[in-house]
Each structure stands twice: as structure tokens, then as C-alpha cells.
Design a protein around this motif. Sequence first.
Motif, mmCIF file in Angstrom:
data_model
loop_
_atom_site.group_PDB
_atom_site.id
_atom_site.type_symbol
_atom_site.label_atom_id
_atom_site.label_comp_id
_atom_site.label_asym_id
_atom_site.label_seq_id
_atom_site.Cartn_x
_atom_site.Cartn_y
_atom_site.Cartn_z
ATOM 1 N N ILE A 44 -4.889 -6.707 3.041
ATOM 2 C CA ILE A 44 -4.812 -5.406 3.702
ATOM 3 C C ILE A 44 -4.926 -5.542 5.222
ATOM 4 C CG2 ILE A 44 -6.028 -3.224 4.014
ATOM 5 C CD1 ILE A 44 -4.337 -3.410 1.480
ATOM 6 N N ASP A 45 -5.745 -6.473 5.686
ATOM 7 C CA ASP A 45 -5.971 -6.651 7.131
ATOM 8 C C ASP A 45 -4.758 -7.352 7.745
ATOM 9 O OD1 ASP A 45 -6.808 -7.164 9.689
ATOM 10 O OD2 ASP A 45 -8.718 -8.059 9.127
ATOM 11 N N LEU A 79 0.055 -0.131 -1.754
ATOM 12 C CA LEU A 79 -0.653 0.861 -0.951
ATOM 13 C C LEU A 79 -0.638 2.238 -1.610
ATOM 14 C CD1 LEU A 79 0.460 -0.113 2.666
ATOM 15 C CD2 LEU A 79 -1.512 -0.914 1.349
ATOM 16 N N ALA A 80 0.395 2.542 -2.379
ATOM 17 C CA ALA A 80 0.474 3.847 -3.036
ATOM 18 C C ALA A 80 -0.664 4.037 -4.038
ATOM 19 C CB ALA A 80 1.818 4.014 -3.741
ATOM 20 N N ASP A 81 -1.105 2.956 -4.679
ATOM 21 C CA ASP A 81 -2.212 3.048 -5.635
ATOM 22 C C ASP A 81 -3.499 3.470 -4.932
ATOM 23 O OD1 ASP A 81 -0.592 2.207 -7.743
ATOM 24 O OD2 ASP A 81 -1.071 0.091 -7.420
ATOM 25 N N TYR A 82 -3.747 2.910 -3.758
ATOM 26 C CA TYR A 82 -4.971 3.236 -3.021
ATOM 27 C C TYR A 82 -4.883 4.644 -2.435
ATOM 28 C CZ TYR A 82 -4.600 -1.822 -3.295
ATOM 29 O OH TYR A 82 -4.397 -3.101 -3.741
ATOM 30 N N LEU A 194 -13.466 4.542 3.800
ATOM 31 C CA LEU A 194 -12.550 4.355 2.672
ATOM 32 C C LEU A 194 -11.139 4.022 3.135
ATOM 33 C CD1 LEU A 194 -13.611 7.310 0.347
ATOM 34 C CD2 LEU A 194 -14.329 4.912 0.218
ATOM 35 N N ALA A 195 -10.790 4.402 4.352
ATOM 36 C CA ALA A 195 -9.460 4.142 4.895
ATOM 37 C C ALA A 195 -9.490 4.437 6.384
ATOM 38 C CB ALA A 195 -8.407 5.001 4.203
ATOM 39 N N ARG A 196 -8.447 4.018 7.070
ATOM 40 C CA ARG A 196 -8.271 4.350 8.481
ATOM 41 C C ARG A 196 -6.880 4.945 8.673
ATOM 42 N NH1 ARG A 196 -12.278 2.285 11.705
ATOM 43 N NH2 ARG A 196 -13.558 0.607 10.806
ATOM 44 N N LYS A 197 -6.672 5.528 9.837
ATOM 45 C CA LYS A 197 -5.388 6.147 10.133
ATOM 46 C C LYS A 197 -4.237 5.183 9.857
ATOM 47 C CE LYS A 197 -2.664 7.882 14.009
ATOM 48 N NZ LYS A 197 -2.636 8.129 15.472
ATOM 49 N N GLU A 198 -4.396 3.920 10.285
ATOM 50 C CA GLU A 198 -3.306 2.960 10.174
ATOM 51 C C GLU A 198 -3.339 2.161 8.870
ATOM 52 O OE1 GLU A 198 -6.820 0.973 12.126
ATOM 53 O OE2 GLU A 198 -5.799 2.917 12.247
ATOM 54 N N THR A 199 -4.401 2.282 8.094
ATOM 55 C CA THR A 199 -4.529 1.519 6.852
ATOM 56 C C THR A 199 -5.064 2.445 5.757
ATOM 57 O OG1 THR A 199 -5.092 -0.443 8.146
ATOM 58 C CG2 THR A 199 -5.496 -0.542 5.777
ATOM 59 N N PRO A 200 -4.304 2.685 4.686
ATOM 60 C CA PRO A 200 -4.684 3.690 3.700
ATOM 61 C C PRO A 200 -5.733 3.225 2.683
ATOM 62 C CG PRO A 200 -2.612 2.713 3.068
ATOM 63 C CD PRO A 200 -2.975 2.109 4.401
ATOM 64 N N THR A 201 -6.515 2.218 3.038
ATOM 65 C CA THR A 201 -7.544 1.767 2.110
ATOM 66 C C THR A 201 -8.560 0.909 2.849
ATOM 67 O OG1 THR A 201 -7.939 0.729 -0.055
ATOM 68 C CG2 THR A 201 -6.377 -0.354 1.417
ATOM 69 N N SER A 206 -10.066 -0.455 -2.391
ATOM 70 C CA SER A 206 -9.002 -1.248 -3.019
ATOM 71 C C SER A 206 -9.536 -2.140 -4.128
ATOM 72 C CB SER A 206 -8.265 -2.084 -1.970
ATOM 73 O OG SER A 206 -9.148 -2.915 -1.258
ATOM 74 N N VAL A 207 -10.749 -2.662 -3.975
ATOM 75 C CA VAL A 207 -11.247 -3.596 -4.987
ATOM 76 C C VAL A 207 -11.491 -2.893 -6.323
ATOM 77 C CG1 VAL A 207 -13.728 -3.412 -4.457
ATOM 78 C CG2 VAL A 207 -12.808 -5.545 -5.339
ATOM 79 N N VAL A 208 -12.009 -1.667 -6.290
ATOM 80 C CA VAL A 208 -12.255 -0.984 -7.567
ATOM 81 C C VAL A 208 -10.943 -0.518 -8.196
ATOM 82 C CG1 VAL A 208 -14.602 -0.293 -6.935
ATOM 83 C CG2 VAL A 208 -12.715 1.257 -6.468
ATOM 84 N N VAL A 209 -9.990 -0.106 -7.365
ATOM 85 C CA VAL A 209 -8.690 0.303 -7.900
ATOM 86 C C VAL A 209 -7.979 -0.896 -8.519
ATOM 87 C CG1 VAL A 209 -6.394 1.159 -7.279
ATOM 88 C CG2 VAL A 209 -8.442 2.269 -6.352
#
Length: 300
Positions: A44-45, A79-82, A194-201, A206-209
Motif C-alpha cells: 500500500i505504501d 483497493l476497492a475491497d478496502y 483507517l485511510a488517508r486522502k491519497e490512500t484508501p486504506t 487492509s489486514v483484517v479485510v
Amino acid sequence: MPPVFRFAPSPNGFLHLGHAYSALLNSDRARETGGRLLLRIEDIDTTRCRPDYETAIYEDLAWLGIAWETPARRQSDHLADYRAALEKLSALGLVYPAFESRAEIARLVAAREADGPWPRDPDGAPLYPGDAKSRSADERSRLIASGAPYALRLDMAAACRRAAGLSWNELGEGPDGEHGPVAARPEAWGDVILARKETPTSYHLSVVVDDALQGVSEIVRGQDLFHATAVHRLLQVLLGLPEPVYRHHRLICDGEGRKLSKSSRSTGLRELRAAGITPAGIRQLVGLGQVSLGVSKTPP
């Protein structure tokens, strides 16, 4: 159904002995139980993760003799899952945007500490000190529309009211010898991101999903994530996800007792391989002379 295990490294550096220990424990456990072993690439990073590090993960694990089901799940492809999980939490009224920068948060913490110590989470980071929850919906919408950066935080107090009495079953051992039923205290983490503007998770979301979507039933990982399990159990309950069992293991530390980092070239698998160390030698270095998942307090 056979048990499902996973090894989930981030491709932001080369693997070291600590990664080898965790990967081998997961592989051994899957073989002992007739289970499945999955590999997940937590990429993700985007600022730190690199394709060459991901390629090196595959090479190092194959050299160790570890076999995993293919293809590996890459978080950046899902990313859609998160986003869907985040929307579910938002619909419950448990998510709010906070607009303070890291520097502003540091200044707020410093101001609070003028009156005494400010609470910190189990990793030592200060809890969120801002007042974003008091902003009106119109003000939040205006700031977001203006393009202001923000982090989406979990309203921990409201979340804990929805999921009281959390616990998990610890099959390994926590930092203080915790074993068996463990009471979860997610409130110790404050309003986690849980998320940032530029990163949706975030890692927690993400780990639990991922674990739920991949059917992971037993999580074998280091004791540095023991306390984070409280947040993961909270999110699992809020999202209606299944509860795995957890088996936390000791950490491989350097000569001064510090957790290894990816900058520790002296313990990097690629460097050790180049120096002539064999996969069997790696097992010996991490205290796995035989295939075993026993809990040990003995330093490696």
C-alpha cells in the motif's frame, strides 16, 4: 476445511532473519497441519514499496524452500475491497476526517504535555490530540472540497460502544507471557487512522479485510503486533468478519536486544546467502534446528 496461514511482508526493503523466522514458522505450521500457505504482498505504501524488493521476496522465500499458493495477493490490486469496508464503517457513523498535519499534531501534543504526560499507544506514539470530531458536516465537506489533505480516523469511543467485551484466543505468547483468552483493549490506540486522502486504506483496515477474504484461519506473526490485535478484533466485529486464532512468536533481535530492521544488512538474507549461509544455516540462526513452532523465551 484445512487451516489457512499467510506470510505478509511489505516490499519496502530486503528480507532479514526476522522475516525468515516468521515465514518458516508459517510454512512449518501449514505442513504440520496439512494446511495451506498464502503469500500476501502488502504494498500500500507507494512511496517506499518497490518492484525489485517484491522480486527479492519471491527469490528469498524460494531459496529458503518455502512454497506458497500462487498468485500472491498484492494489496495494490484490491483497493476497492478496502474502500468498501471503509464505506461500511462510515455508514455506521464511525469514521471522521481529521485535517491536522503531522507537524500540527506534534505541536498539539507538546501543548497538551505542558499540563502533564499525554497518553500514548502501545507502540509509544501519542494518541490523536485534535478536535476534528467537533467540526460540523458542512465544515468537513468544505475542507475536503478545497483539496485539503486529511486522514480518516476511527471514532474509537463510538466503535467500542458497539463492540464491548472483545477478546481473542492466543495460541502463542504475548510480550508478557499472555496465552489463551486475552481481553482486547482497542481504546489504548485512540482514534486510529483507517485511510488517508491519497490512500484508501491503512495497515489495520487492509489486514483484517485481506485475512477475511483469503480465509486465513490462523495468524502466525511477531510479538510486535500482539497489542495491535485488539484493533483488528474490533474491526472484525464491526465489519462482521470471521475471527481467526492468533499465534504470536518471539522476535529475532540484534546483539543489543533491538528488533531487526530492513536496514540491518548484517542480518539480511541476501547478504547471508552471499556469505555462504545455507537455508539449513538460516534455520539454526533463528533457533529452528528442527521443524517446530514451540514458544521460546531463549534469545536466538
